[in-house]
Design a protein around this motif. Structure first.
Motif, PDB file in Angstrom:
ATOM      1  N   PRO A 143     -20.124 -23.053  54.565  1.00 45.45           N
ATOM      2  CA  PRO A 143     -19.095 -23.317  55.572  1.00 45.45           C
ATOM      3  C   PRO A 143     -19.030 -24.796  55.935  1.00 45.45           C
ATOM      4  O   PRO A 143     -20.063 -25.457  56.092  1.00 45.45           O
ATOM      5  CB  PRO A 143     -19.535 -22.469  56.763  1.00 45.45           C
ATOM      6  N   ASN A 144     -17.804 -25.305  56.047  1.00 48.32           N
ATOM      7  CA  ASN A 144     -17.572 -26.682  56.471  1.00 48.32           C
ATOM      8  C   ASN A 144     -18.161 -27.731  55.522  1.00 48.32           C
ATOM      9  O   ASN A 144     -18.487 -28.846  55.946  1.00 48.32           O
ATOM     10  CB  ASN A 144     -18.095 -26.910  57.889  1.00 48.32           C
ATOM     11  N   ARG A 191     -20.898 -35.655  52.501  1.00 49.96           N
ATOM     12  CA  ARG A 191     -21.906 -35.213  53.462  1.00 49.96           C
ATOM     13  C   ARG A 191     -22.788 -34.133  52.841  1.00 49.96           C
ATOM     14  O   ARG A 191     -22.448 -33.535  51.821  1.00 49.96           O
ATOM     15  CB  ARG A 191     -21.232 -34.675  54.726  1.00 49.96           C
ATOM     16  N   SER A 192     -23.917 -33.874  53.447  1.00 44.62           N
ATOM     17  CA  SER A 192     -24.812 -32.817  52.973  1.00 44.62           C
ATOM     18  C   SER A 192     -24.348 -31.465  53.503  1.00 44.62           C
ATOM     19  O   SER A 192     -23.634 -31.387  54.511  1.00 44.62           O
ATOM     20  CB  SER A 192     -26.245 -33.091  53.437  1.00 44.62           C
ATOM     21  N   THR A 193     -24.758 -30.402  52.833  1.00 40.82           N
ATOM     22  CA  THR A 193     -24.407 -29.055  53.263  1.00 40.82           C
ATOM     23  C   THR A 193     -25.517 -28.099  52.873  1.00 40.82           C
ATOM     24  O   THR A 193     -26.394 -28.436  52.058  1.00 40.82           O
ATOM     25  CB  THR A 193     -23.079 -28.602  52.636  1.00 40.82           C
ATOM     26  N   VAL A 194     -25.503 -26.926  53.449  1.00 42.15           N
ATOM     27  CA  VAL A 194     -26.431 -25.858  53.077  1.00 42.15           C
ATOM     28  C   VAL A 194     -25.631 -24.803  52.324  1.00 42.15           C
ATOM     29  O   VAL A 194     -24.719 -24.183  52.883  1.00 42.15           O
ATOM     30  CB  VAL A 194     -27.105 -25.246  54.313  1.00 42.15           C
ATOM     31  N   ALA A 195     -25.945 -24.635  51.058  1.00 46.45           N
ATOM     32  CA  ALA A 195     -25.225 -23.692  50.202  1.00 46.45           C
ATOM     33  C   ALA A 195     -26.056 -22.434  49.994  1.00 46.45           C
ATOM     34  O   ALA A 195     -27.274 -22.502  49.776  1.00 46.45           O
ATOM     35  CB  ALA A 195     -24.904 -24.331  48.854  1.00 46.45           C
ATOM     36  N   VAL A 234     -30.916 -20.074  49.129  1.00 43.26           N
ATOM     37  CA  VAL A 234     -30.345 -21.111  49.990  1.00 43.26           C
ATOM     38  C   VAL A 234     -30.924 -22.472  49.625  1.00 43.26           C
ATOM     39  O   VAL A 234     -32.138 -22.619  49.424  1.00 43.26           O
ATOM     40  CB  VAL A 234     -30.639 -20.804  51.473  1.00 43.26           C
ATOM     41  N   VAL A 235     -30.030 -23.470  49.543  1.00 43.45           N
ATOM     42  CA  VAL A 235     -30.467 -24.819  49.193  1.00 43.45           C
ATOM     43  C   VAL A 235     -29.621 -25.837  49.955  1.00 43.45           C
ATOM     44  O   VAL A 235     -28.412 -25.659  50.128  1.00 43.45           O
ATOM     45  CB  VAL A 235     -30.355 -25.063  47.665  1.00 43.45           C
ATOM     46  N   SER A 236     -30.274 -26.874  50.440  1.00 41.98           N
ATOM     47  CA  SER A 236     -29.576 -27.986  51.078  1.00 41.98           C
ATOM     48  C   SER A 236     -29.261 -29.027  50.020  1.00 41.98           C
ATOM     49  O   SER A 236     -30.151 -29.461  49.272  1.00 41.98           O
ATOM     50  CB  SER A 236     -30.453 -28.598  52.184  1.00 41.98           C
ATOM     51  N   LEU A 237     -27.994 -29.437  49.942  1.00 47.07           N
ATOM     52  CA  LEU A 237     -27.547 -30.378  48.918  1.00 47.07           C
ATOM     53  C   LEU A 237     -26.796 -31.540  49.564  1.00 47.07           C
ATOM     54  O   LEU A 237     -26.064 -31.351  50.541  1.00 47.07           O
ATOM     55  CB  LEU A 237     -26.609 -29.675  47.927  1.00 47.07           C
ATOM     56  N   GLY A 238     -26.966 -32.737  49.003  1.00 42.22           N
ATOM     57  CA  GLY A 238     -26.164 -33.836  49.520  1.00 42.22           C
ATOM     58  C   GLY A 238     -26.607 -35.204  49.023  1.00 42.22           C
ATOM     59  O   GLY A 238     -27.672 -35.344  48.429  1.00 42.22           O
ATOM     60  N   LEU A 281     -14.195 -27.963  49.119  1.00 42.98           N
ATOM     61  CA  LEU A 281     -14.671 -28.871  50.159  1.00 42.98           C
ATOM     62  C   LEU A 281     -13.552 -29.191  51.138  1.00 42.98           C
ATOM     63  O   LEU A 281     -12.405 -29.329  50.757  1.00 42.98           O
ATOM     64  CB  LEU A 281     -15.197 -30.167  49.538  1.00 42.98           C
ATOM     65  N   GLY A 282     -13.924 -29.325  52.394  1.00 40.64           N
ATOM     66  CA  GLY A 282     -12.948 -29.625  53.428  1.00 40.64           C
ATOM     67  C   GLY A 282     -13.394 -29.062  54.753  1.00 40.64           C
ATOM     68  O   GLY A 282     -14.357 -28.287  54.833  1.00 40.64           O
ATOM     69  N   ALA A 283     -12.700 -29.402  55.802  1.00 39.01           N
ATOM     70  CA  ALA A 283     -13.101 -28.989  57.147  1.00 39.01           C
ATOM     71  C   ALA A 283     -13.108 -27.484  57.307  1.00 39.01           C
ATOM     72  O   ALA A 283     -13.876 -26.936  58.088  1.00 39.01           O
ATOM     73  CB  ALA A 283     -12.176 -29.615  58.184  1.00 39.01           C
ATOM     74  N   ASP A 284     -12.238 -26.784  56.548  1.00 38.90           N
ATOM     75  CA  ASP A 284     -12.135 -25.338  56.694  1.00 38.90           C
ATOM     76  C   ASP A 284     -12.759 -24.589  55.529  1.00 38.90           C
ATOM     77  O   ASP A 284     -12.481 -23.416  55.317  1.00 38.90           O
ATOM     78  CB  ASP A 284     -10.657 -24.913  56.811  1.00 38.90           C
TER      79      ASP A 284
END
Length: 218
Positions: free
Chosen positions: A38-39, A44-48, A117-121, A163-166
């Motif tokens: 989400p988001n 930026r980094s994200t949690v996938a 689950v993995v944090s990527l960025g 990718l994007g705000a939504d």
């Protein structure tokens, strides 16, 4: 007295058969490996979260290798019974993440699924990211979810993240749904709605047809 079906009743039976085909086609969508973040935003980094179902009726999933775009950092969330490994290239950029079931772990057994689950960025400056996946089974077979482009017609679509705000849950086949959804849940739910509507219309048609037959016999 004729025992043939009236035209109305025949139309009702046809509608019911079509609804059955819609429901039958809803199953495969739930079998695809999917990714949720989400988001997720470029730069930026994200949690996938990768949701992985086992399709085999006889073998368990024992390994999962996810190819990622060349990024700087990746951190995995511990999964009981599994060991994670982060692969890097010569320039120390992350290129893949692999999860392997420990010898004492049953893996993902038939009829089950698992989340990884993995944090990527930071994420690349692009509209979407494909994550080709290799899914290994206990019988030695490997399923490669690596088809990109037209995911609607692909047999083994790679999970894709918009990718994007939504940005929300993105499976290899459809877009949408929330982060913690079961694999393919968004498409599966839509198919069930369509199937339900088809059955409802079929029931109405059948009722009208039977009524017509009864009135005709009177």
């Amino acid at each position: 007295m004729s025992h043939g079906f009236s035209p109305t009743l025949r139309r009702g039976l046809t509608t019911a058969a079509a609804a059955g085909l819609v429901l039958a086609g809803a199953g495969p969508a739930a079998a695809h490996v999917s990714v949720s973040a989400p988001n997720a935003t470029p730069g930026r980094s994200t949690v996938a979260t990768f949701s992985v179902p086992t399709e085999s009726d006889t073998a368990a999933t024992t390994a999962l290798r996810v190819t990622v775009p060349e990024i700087a950092t990746a951190r995995t969330e511990p999964v009981p019974g599994w060991t994670a490994k982060i692969e890097r290239d010569d320039e120390d950029r992350v290129v893949a993440v692999t999860w392997t079931a420990n010898p004492s772990s049953p893996g993902i057994r038939p009829g089950e699924f698992q989340r990884f689950v993995v944090s990527l960025g930071p994420l690349p400056e692009t509209d979407s990211i494909d994550f080709p996946v290799e899914q290994t089974y206990s019988d030695g077979s490997v399923v490669r979810w690596n088809e990109t482009g037209d995911h609607d017609s692909a047999q083994y679509p790679a999970p894709v993240l918009t990718l994007g705000a939504d940005a929300g849950d993105q499976s290899g086949h459809e877009h949408g749904d929330q982060a913690a959804a079961e694999p393919g849940e968004g498409t599966d739910t839509t198919a069930r709605w369509l199937g339900g509507l088809g059955l409802a219309f079929a029931a109405l048609a059948l009722g009208a047809g039977v009524g017509a037959v009864v009135r005709g016999r009177r």
